[in-house]
Design an enzyme around this catalytic site. Sequence first.
Site, mmCIF file in Angstrom:
data_model
loop_
_atom_site.group_PDB
_atom_site.id
_atom_site.type_symbol
_atom_site.label_atom_id
_atom_site.label_comp_id
_atom_site.label_asym_id
_atom_site.label_seq_id
_atom_site.Cartn_x
_atom_site.Cartn_y
_atom_site.Cartn_z
ATOM 1 C CB SER A 90 -0.879 0.002 1.263
ATOM 2 O OG SER A 90 -1.482 1.261 1.462
ATOM 3 C CE1 TYR A 115 -2.996 -2.136 5.908
ATOM 4 C CE2 TYR A 115 -2.939 0.186 5.333
ATOM 5 C CZ TYR A 115 -3.087 -1.127 4.964
ATOM 6 O OH TYR A 115 -3.309 -1.444 3.645
#
Length: 275
Positions: A133, A146
Site C-alpha cells: 500500500s 497498519y
Amino acid sequence: MEDKTVLITGASSGIGRATAETFEAEGWTVYATARDTDDIEGLAEAGCVTQELDVTEPEHVEAAVERVIEDVGRLDCLVNNAGYAQFGPLEDVPTDRVHDQFDVNVYGPHRLIREALPHMREQGEGTIVNVSSVAGRVATPGMGVYNGSKFALEGLTDALRGEVDDYGVDAVLIEPGPVDTNFDERADEELENGTERSGAYDSIYAFYEEGQTFGGTSALSVPPTDVAETILEAACSPDPDPRYPVGQLAKYSSFLRFVPDRLRDGAYRLVKKLA
C-alpha cells in the site's frame, strides 16, 4: 499463458477477486483462496480452482501450495493479497491486536513465500507479488499499526528481491492508494472494536470515522481491476519493476518520503486542524 499457474490469497472480494478474474481471463490456471470457500463460489463457477486458506494457519498454507504442485507441477506466480487494516492511535491499540495485524499482513506472506520458493527455485523462474500500500511508504497518525505491517512487508520484499535474483525469481511490490472496495468496512470495524480509547485522540478518531480512510469510493480511488491489471503486468513481465504504485494518489504520495520530517509533521498538524 495457458501453461502458467497463479496462487492468490484473499480472493473473496476486492483486489483479490478482481485479480483472480483477470488472470483467469488471460488463460492462467488460477488457484483462488479465501478463509471461507463460500465467498469464492462465483470464482469456481468462472473456472478458477478454489481452496480454503487462512494465511495465519501454517497447515492451510502448506496444503494450498502442495495442491498446486500436485495438480500442475509448477507455481509461476504467488500473489500475497490477503490483508486488513488495524487503525487507531498506537497508545489505544492493544498489543494482541498488533500481533493479529502482523500475523495476517506480514507473517502470512512470509509463510507462503517459504512454501512457494523451493518450487520456484527448482523450476528456475517465478514471481512473488506482495500487495502492499502507499501506507507502506508513508506513515500517518492513527495508522501506525497498519503502517508498521506494510513497512515490514516492503522491507521483507526488498531483501527477498536480492536473495532470489540468482534463481530467476522476481519479488514485486504493488502499492495502491485508495481502492473502490469494502476495505474500509473492516477497517472501521477494527477501529471500533480493536482499540481501547484513552480519550486523548478524539480528533484522530473523528478523522477516520468520517470516512477519510484508504478504502471506499472517492474521487482519488481506483477500481480494483486497475490493481489486478497491474499485478498481471508484473507477473507477465520478464523483468518487472520492484514497485508498482497504483493510482495518482499513490504515485504522488510516494514523493512525501523525500519531504523533510518536520515539514511533513507540520502538514499533518494542519490537516488535523482543518478536519
